[in-house]
Write an enzyme that holds these catalytic residues in place. Structure first.
Site, mmCIF file in Angstrom:
data_model
loop_
_atom_site.group_PDB
_atom_site.id
_atom_site.type_symbol
_atom_site.label_atom_id
_atom_site.label_comp_id
_atom_site.label_asym_id
_atom_site.label_seq_id
_atom_site.Cartn_x
_atom_site.Cartn_y
_atom_site.Cartn_z
ATOM 1 N N ASN A 32 0.685 -1.119 0.226
ATOM 2 C CA ASN A 32 0.100 0.106 0.097
ATOM 3 C C ASN A 32 0.889 1.087 0.084
ATOM 4 O O ASN A 32 0.220 2.325 0.107
ATOM 5 C CB ASN A 32 -0.823 0.079 1.077
ATOM 6 C CG ASN A 32 -0.223 0.067 2.655
ATOM 7 O OD1 ASN A 32 1.055 0.235 2.745
ATOM 8 N ND2 ASN A 32 -0.852 0.311 3.695
ATOM 9 N N THR A 35 5.330 2.654 3.576
ATOM 10 C CA THR A 35 6.678 3.066 3.588
ATOM 11 C C THR A 35 7.568 2.341 2.552
ATOM 12 O O THR A 35 8.662 2.848 2.222
ATOM 13 C CB THR A 35 7.287 2.317 5.060
ATOM 14 O OG1 THR A 35 7.043 0.727 5.052
ATOM 15 C CG2 THR A 35 6.470 2.968 6.160
ATOM 16 N N SER A 75 5.130 -4.275 6.555
ATOM 17 C CA SER A 75 5.092 -3.703 7.749
ATOM 18 C C SER A 75 5.930 -2.389 7.972
ATOM 19 O O SER A 75 7.111 -2.610 7.223
ATOM 20 C CB SER A 75 5.420 -4.680 9.210
ATOM 21 O OG SER A 75 5.408 -3.728 10.269
ATOM 22 N N LYS A 91 -1.531 -3.076 13.233
ATOM 23 C CA LYS A 91 -2.389 -3.805 12.545
ATOM 24 C C LYS A 91 -1.672 -5.025 11.373
ATOM 25 O O LYS A 91 -2.305 -5.810 11.005
ATOM 26 C CB LYS A 91 -3.266 -2.779 11.681
ATOM 27 C CG LYS A 91 -4.492 -2.181 12.526
ATOM 28 C CD LYS A 91 -5.485 -1.544 11.445
ATOM 29 C CE LYS A 91 -6.179 -0.387 12.253
ATOM 30 N NZ LYS A 91 -6.679 0.608 11.346
ATOM 31 N N ALA A 114 7.872 -12.785 8.180
ATOM 32 C CA ALA A 114 9.111 -11.917 8.464
ATOM 33 C C ALA A 114 9.014 -11.471 9.920
ATOM 34 O O ALA A 114 8.164 -10.436 10.262
ATOM 35 C CB ALA A 114 9.144 -10.886 7.616
ATOM 36 N N TYR A 145 5.996 -2.359 17.329
ATOM 37 C CA TYR A 145 6.644 -3.274 16.561
ATOM 38 C C TYR A 145 6.909 -4.681 17.087
ATOM 39 O O TYR A 145 6.621 -5.590 16.661
ATOM 40 C CB TYR A 145 7.943 -2.633 15.656
ATOM 41 C CG TYR A 145 8.652 -3.434 14.770
ATOM 42 C CD1 TYR A 145 7.985 -3.623 13.600
ATOM 43 C CD2 TYR A 145 9.979 -4.112 14.933
ATOM 44 C CE1 TYR A 145 8.601 -4.196 12.516
ATOM 45 C CE2 TYR A 145 10.510 -4.466 13.897
ATOM 46 C CZ TYR A 145 9.911 -4.694 12.699
ATOM 47 O OH TYR A 145 10.626 -5.318 11.644
ATOM 48 N N TYR A 159 -1.564 -21.628 13.654
ATOM 49 C CA TYR A 159 -2.163 -22.188 12.280
ATOM 50 C C TYR A 159 -1.330 -23.622 12.377
ATOM 51 O O TYR A 159 -1.946 -24.353 11.552
ATOM 52 C CB TYR A 159 -2.032 -20.929 11.358
ATOM 53 C CG TYR A 159 -3.108 -20.219 11.207
ATOM 54 C CD1 TYR A 159 -3.416 -19.259 12.187
ATOM 55 C CD2 TYR A 159 -3.865 -20.344 10.113
ATOM 56 C CE1 TYR A 159 -4.647 -18.372 12.023
ATOM 57 C CE2 TYR A 159 -5.137 -19.319 9.805
ATOM 58 C CZ TYR A 159 -5.292 -18.586 10.945
ATOM 59 O OH TYR A 159 -6.454 -17.726 10.643
ATOM 60 N N ARG A 186 17.024 4.620 9.614
ATOM 61 C CA ARG A 186 17.952 3.525 10.304
ATOM 62 C C ARG A 186 19.600 3.777 9.931
ATOM 63 O O ARG A 186 19.865 4.936 9.095
ATOM 64 C CB ARG A 186 17.627 2.357 9.624
ATOM 65 C CG ARG A 186 16.285 1.616 10.157
ATOM 66 C CD ARG A 186 16.073 0.248 9.533
ATOM 67 N NE ARG A 186 15.384 0.481 8.328
ATOM 68 C CZ ARG A 186 14.804 -0.602 7.623
ATOM 69 N NH1 ARG A 186 14.655 -1.740 8.421
ATOM 70 N NH2 ARG A 186 14.251 -0.487 6.682
HETATM 71 N N1 UDP Z 1 21.530 5.166 15.376
HETATM 72 C C1 UDP Z 1 22.393 6.101 15.474
HETATM 73 N N2 UDP Z 1 22.311 7.227 14.713
HETATM 74 C C2 UDP Z 1 21.386 7.286 13.722
HETATM 75 C C3 UDP Z 1 20.314 6.121 13.690
HETATM 76 C C4 UDP Z 1 20.575 5.054 14.149
HETATM 77 O O1 UDP Z 1 23.223 6.019 16.377
HETATM 78 O O2 UDP Z 1 20.991 8.328 13.207
HETATM 79 C C5 UDP Z 1 21.625 3.909 16.416
HETATM 80 C C6 UDP Z 1 20.344 3.620 16.947
HETATM 81 O O3 UDP Z 1 20.301 4.127 18.209
HETATM 82 C C7 UDP Z 1 20.581 2.051 17.271
HETATM 83 C C8 UDP Z 1 21.238 1.632 16.095
HETATM 84 O O4 UDP Z 1 21.941 2.877 15.591
HETATM 85 O O5 UDP Z 1 21.258 1.755 18.381
HETATM 86 C C9 UDP Z 1 20.359 0.938 15.096
HETATM 87 O O6 UDP Z 1 19.509 1.560 14.501
HETATM 88 P P1 UDP Z 1 18.342 1.394 13.570
HETATM 89 O O7 UDP Z 1 17.613 2.479 13.703
HETATM 90 O O8 UDP Z 1 19.053 1.059 12.322
HETATM 91 O O9 UDP Z 1 17.694 -0.024 13.901
HETATM 92 P P2 UDP Z 1 17.428 -0.983 15.114
HETATM 93 O O10 UDP Z 1 18.303 -1.872 15.294
HETATM 94 O O11 UDP Z 1 17.537 0.134 16.407
HETATM 95 O O12 UDP Z 1 15.967 -1.478 14.973
#
Ligand code: UDP
Length: 317
Positions: A32, A35, A75, A91, A114, A145, A159, A186
């Site tokens: 959809n 993201t 998701s 959801k 996943a 999440y 299931y 990320r």
């Molecule tokens: N992180 C960071 N600076 C950023 C983005 C992420 O230091 O600009 C750190 C975040 O705090 C975490 C790690 O990188 O400790 C991985 O974060 P991400 O959001 O990629 O995924 P997560 O493993 O937390 O789901």
């Protein structure tokens, strides 16, 4: 095989679509665009074995064709995205998982869920093996999440037990590569974008927290084995790269690989950010005869070239 992939316009879903098409299968993809992006599937537009349907998988839907395998990847997956879309995230992992399981049951197909390393929360056990039950703070904003995925795992195995559905669950650890969204927040896309633009790299906390980064092609190989091998009904398996790095090391590596002039700025650590994360992949090695092959330097170089193109940056200038 006829494969249905939810979240196919997303980062992992689009690479999975490529893999199944390249192996000769037919792919029906649903998204959809909450993201994901149509750009991620543009190259498959004229592929006769590929079909795209714009669909919110939390709304009822049917599929006309026979389906042999349902893969549920829809998701929001980055902390920034799931915190911006908390209801949609819950959801996708509850109604979305149930509706896709129902579809698999109706079509008598195999099902791949996943799941995520996030189900281990801020782990008290290291590295994390599949028998570890995790340490999630259910009251944290981040839990939208984590708990949605934990519910997904439980309903998948229900299931399996109740209806004999051939479900398999992949607990996916941090994965990076081409087609991550530039602004998804990320660590890899953020640091690469900042480094390529010579802007300050935003390290959260003191940067000693760890992650284990898996390049996308390695993950997709693991997922392909997990879905195509026989005799794995009811299996839960970690997929990730066990090479653990501190986030400050990731920042420095990216600065070095991109020849960046960026400095580092330290910003507050997000609430309930896991301190350490590293997959135990003994089970994946044994069951799938799989392990990651791509080094962090090689994977980051390839990803950097993609972001250079997307950001229209020419480092040779
Ligand atoms: N992180 C960071 N600076 C950023 C983005 C992420 O230091 O600009 C750190 C975040 O705090 C975490 C790690 O990188 O400790 C991985 O974060 P991400 O959001 O990629 O995924 P997560 O493993 O937390 O789901």
């Amino acid at each position: 095989m006829n494969v249905l992939i939810t979240g196919a316009a997303g980062f992992i879903g689009s690479h999975l679509s490529d893999k199944f098409i390249s192996e000769g299968h037919r792919v029906t993809s649903l998204d959809n665009y909450l993201t994901g992006s149509p750009d991620n599937l543009e190259h498959l537009r004229n592929e006769t074995r590929f079909k795209f349907i714009e669909q919110d998988i939390t709304q009822p839907f049917t599929a006309a064709d026979d389906i042999d395998l349902v893969m549920h990847f829809a998701s929001p997956a980055s902390p920034k995205d799931y915190l911006a879309h908390p209801m949609e995230t819950m959801k996708a992992g509850s109604t979305g998982t149930r509706l896709t399981l129902e579809l698999a049951r109706e079509k008598k197909s195999r099902y791949l869920m996943a799941s995520t390393s996030e189900i281990y929360g801020d782990p008290a056990v290291h590295p994390q093996g599949e028998t570890y039950r995790g340490n999630v703070n259910t009251l944290s904003p981040r839990a939208v999440y984590d708990e949605a995925k934990r519910f997904s795992e439980t309903i998948c195995l229900t299931y399996y037990r109740e209806f004999g559905l051939d479900v398999r669950i992949a607990r996916i650890f941090n994965t990076y590569g081409e087609r991550m969204q530039v602004n998804d927040g990320r660590v890899v896309p953020t640091f690469l974008t900042q480094a390529l633009k010579d802007e300050p790299i935003t390290v959260y906390g003191d940067g000693t927290q760890t992650r284990s980064l898996c390049y996308i092609s390695d993950l997709v190989e693991g997922l392909y084995h997990l879905t195509t091998l026989e005799g794995l009904a009811g299996t839960v398996v970690n997929l990730g790269n066990p090479d653990e790095l501190q986030i400050i090391e990731v920042a420095n590596l990216i600065r070095q690989l991109t020849g960046s002039r960026s400095g580092i700025v330290f910003q507050p650590l997000p609430e309930d950010d896991p301190k350490r994360r590293c997959p135990d992949i003994i089970k994946a090695k044994r069951l799938l005869n799989w392990q990651p092959e791509v080094s962090i330097n090689h994977g980051l170089e390839k990803t950097a070239r993609y972001f250079e193109r997307i950001l229209n940056i020419n480092k040779e200038e």
